[in-house]
Design a protein around this motif. Structure first.
Motif, PDB file in Angstrom:
ATOM      1  N   VAL A  62      60.530  31.192  64.980  1.00 51.75           N
ATOM      2  CA  VAL A  62      60.966  29.913  64.442  1.00 51.75           C
ATOM      3  C   VAL A  62      62.311  29.490  65.014  1.00 51.75           C
ATOM      4  CG1 VAL A  62      62.077  30.975  62.460  1.00 51.75           C
ATOM      5  CG2 VAL A  62      61.321  28.642  62.320  1.00 51.75           C
ATOM      6  N   ILE A  78      62.278  19.342  61.474  1.00 47.90           N
ATOM      7  CA  ILE A  78      62.087  20.658  62.098  1.00 47.90           C
ATOM      8  C   ILE A  78      63.397  21.159  62.693  1.00 47.90           C
ATOM      9  CG2 ILE A  78      60.942  21.849  64.000  1.00 47.90           C
ATOM     10  CD1 ILE A  78      58.498  20.104  63.476  1.00 47.90           C
ATOM     11  N   LEU A  80      65.716  22.340  59.884  1.00 46.55           N
ATOM     12  CA  LEU A  80      65.291  23.613  59.302  1.00 46.55           C
ATOM     13  C   LEU A  80      65.621  24.776  60.222  1.00 46.55           C
ATOM     14  CD1 LEU A  80      61.864  22.453  57.862  1.00 46.55           C
ATOM     15  CD2 LEU A  80      63.841  23.190  56.516  1.00 46.55           C
ATOM     16  N   ARG A  81      65.384  24.613  61.501  1.00 46.05           N
ATOM     17  CA  ARG A  81      65.692  25.693  62.448  1.00 46.05           C
ATOM     18  C   ARG A  81      67.191  25.950  62.513  1.00 46.05           C
ATOM     19  NH1 ARG A  81      61.467  23.535  67.007  1.00 46.05           N
ATOM     20  NH2 ARG A  81      59.585  24.482  66.131  1.00 46.05           N
ATOM     21  N   ILE A 127      57.188  27.292  61.735  1.00 47.18           N
ATOM     22  CA  ILE A 127      57.429  25.879  61.458  1.00 47.18           C
ATOM     23  C   ILE A 127      56.665  25.069  62.485  1.00 47.18           C
ATOM     24  CG2 ILE A 127      59.147  24.050  61.247  1.00 47.18           C
ATOM     25  CD1 ILE A 127      61.217  26.125  60.571  1.00 47.18           C
ATOM     26  N   VAL A 141      55.134  18.468  57.903  1.00 49.70           N
ATOM     27  CA  VAL A 141      55.681  19.676  58.529  1.00 49.70           C
ATOM     28  C   VAL A 141      55.360  20.867  57.631  1.00 49.70           C
ATOM     29  CG1 VAL A 141      57.775  20.866  59.277  1.00 49.70           C
ATOM     30  CG2 VAL A 141      57.525  18.418  59.688  1.00 49.70           C
ATOM     31  N   ASP A 142      54.796  21.907  58.234  1.00 45.07           N
ATOM     32  CA  ASP A 142      54.490  23.134  57.508  1.00 45.07           C
ATOM     33  C   ASP A 142      55.553  24.186  57.794  1.00 45.07           C
ATOM     34  OD1 ASP A 142      52.245  22.093  56.398  1.00 45.07           O
ATOM     35  OD2 ASP A 142      50.804  23.252  57.568  1.00 45.07           O
ATOM     36  N   VAL A 143      56.089  24.773  56.737  1.00 47.92           N
ATOM     37  CA  VAL A 143      56.980  25.929  56.843  1.00 47.92           C
ATOM     38  C   VAL A 143      56.251  27.088  56.162  1.00 47.92           C
ATOM     39  CG1 VAL A 143      59.247  26.881  56.327  1.00 47.92           C
ATOM     40  CG2 VAL A 143      58.993  24.416  56.720  1.00 47.92           C
ATOM     41  N   THR A 163      52.701  28.545  52.345  1.00 46.65           N
ATOM     42  CA  THR A 163      53.093  27.411  53.177  1.00 46.65           C
ATOM     43  C   THR A 163      53.747  26.335  52.328  1.00 46.65           C
ATOM     44  OG1 THR A 163      51.308  27.827  54.755  1.00 46.65           O
ATOM     45  CG2 THR A 163      52.273  25.625  54.752  1.00 46.65           C
TER      46      THR A 163
END
Length: 290
Positions: A76, A133, A136-137, A155, A162-164, A274
């Motif tokens: 990720v 994204i 989050l990263r 991610i 957006v899926d985490v 998720t």
């Protein structure tokens, strides 16, 4: 008295051939012409594309997903995603073109009538998801202690947003086996991304999944109860980290009904929770209720 015969001396001068200069300059000149042609072609493409298309092209060539057999660019923290289909663009092709597949003239403008040149909804969602994204990263990169979890945090962009995903790997799980209790490392990841999720406008859907029980094994825990309990545990951690109740759209458990790898539902990566950042609803036209 006769004179003595004088010997005749003939001088032969050999002219040396000119040195061969070679063709290195020709190769250098050809490289120069090729580079200039590529440069002008690039400048032409830049001038002919919109900002949305540039973003889409950048996303197309970004390694947003890698196969599960390798760690790709580093999990990720470097933009990888767990996907059995291998590399693929993280932005849909239509979004990369900046349209929905229809002609721009058919898109509605702010007045609700066709003919506008405004950014289409998929393109706007793609830009918002790209920003989410990246945020989050960045939040995860601030925690060097979770670098070893790069393969456990996935991610990726989907059609819904957006899926985490917190994904189990062989030898490293995010929850205790057969339990809804998350490990400390899982709690650390969730608390790290909570401030970013709180700032984003997206509502959240938390979904629990598990792997199928192997034939002949006795399942000690009902998969539906297990996945629902893990999803609730994730929701409670995020709520305790500051996310309000209205940030959550739904919290559900899917059991083993939706494996990541349908061909092998027993794999560890099928066990996951998720968090989906749902795409925001488009604003309603002002005259929709008239």
């Amino acid at each position: 008295m006769d004179k003595p015969l004088q010997p005749i001396i003939i001088k032969k001068v050999k002219k040396a051939a000119h040195a061969h200069h070679g063709g290195a300059w020709k190769i250098a000149y050809a490289d120069f012409v090729t580079a200039m042609m590529a440069f002008f072609l690039l400048m032409w493409l830049i001038s002919m594309t919109t900002q949305e298309q540039k973003v889409g092209l950048a996303e197309y060539f970004a390694p947003a997903a890698v196969s599960p057999s390798t760690s790709g660019a580093g999990g990720v923290l470097m933009g990888t995603a767990l996907d059995k289909s291998g590399n693929r663009p993280s932005v849909p092709r239509d979004a990369a073109r900046g349209t929905t597949g229809l002609d721009d003239k058919a898109l509605p403008n702010s007045s609700g009538r066709p003919g506008g040149r405004e950014v289409s909804r998929p393109a706007a969602d793609a830009q918002a998801n790209h920003s989410a994204i990246a945020s989050l990263r960045q939040a995860l990169q601030k925690l060097p202690e979770i670098a070893e979890l790069s393969r456990n945090i996935v991610i990726e962009e989907t059609k819904e947003g957006v899926d985490v995903s917190l994904v189990d790997e062989d030898g490293r799980s995010m929850f205790a086996e057969g339990s809804v209790r998350p490990y400390d490392r899982t709690r650390l990841v969730l608390e790290a991304i909570a401030p970013t999720l709180r700032r984003l406008p997206n509502r959240l859907r938390v979904t629990g999944h598990t792997a199928a029980a192997r034939p002949g094994s006795v399942g000690a825990v009902d998969p539906w109860s297990l996945t629902a309990g893990r999803a609730l545990a994730v929701r409670e951690i995020l709520s305790g980290a500051g996310l309000p109740n209205d940030s959550f759209f739904s919290v559900v458990g899917r059991g083993d009904a939706e494996p990541v790898f349908p061909d092998n539902p027993y794999l560890a990566p099928n066990r996951r929770v998720t968090i989906t950042l749902l795409n925001t609803d488009p604003p309603l036209p002002p005259n929709v209720f008239r």
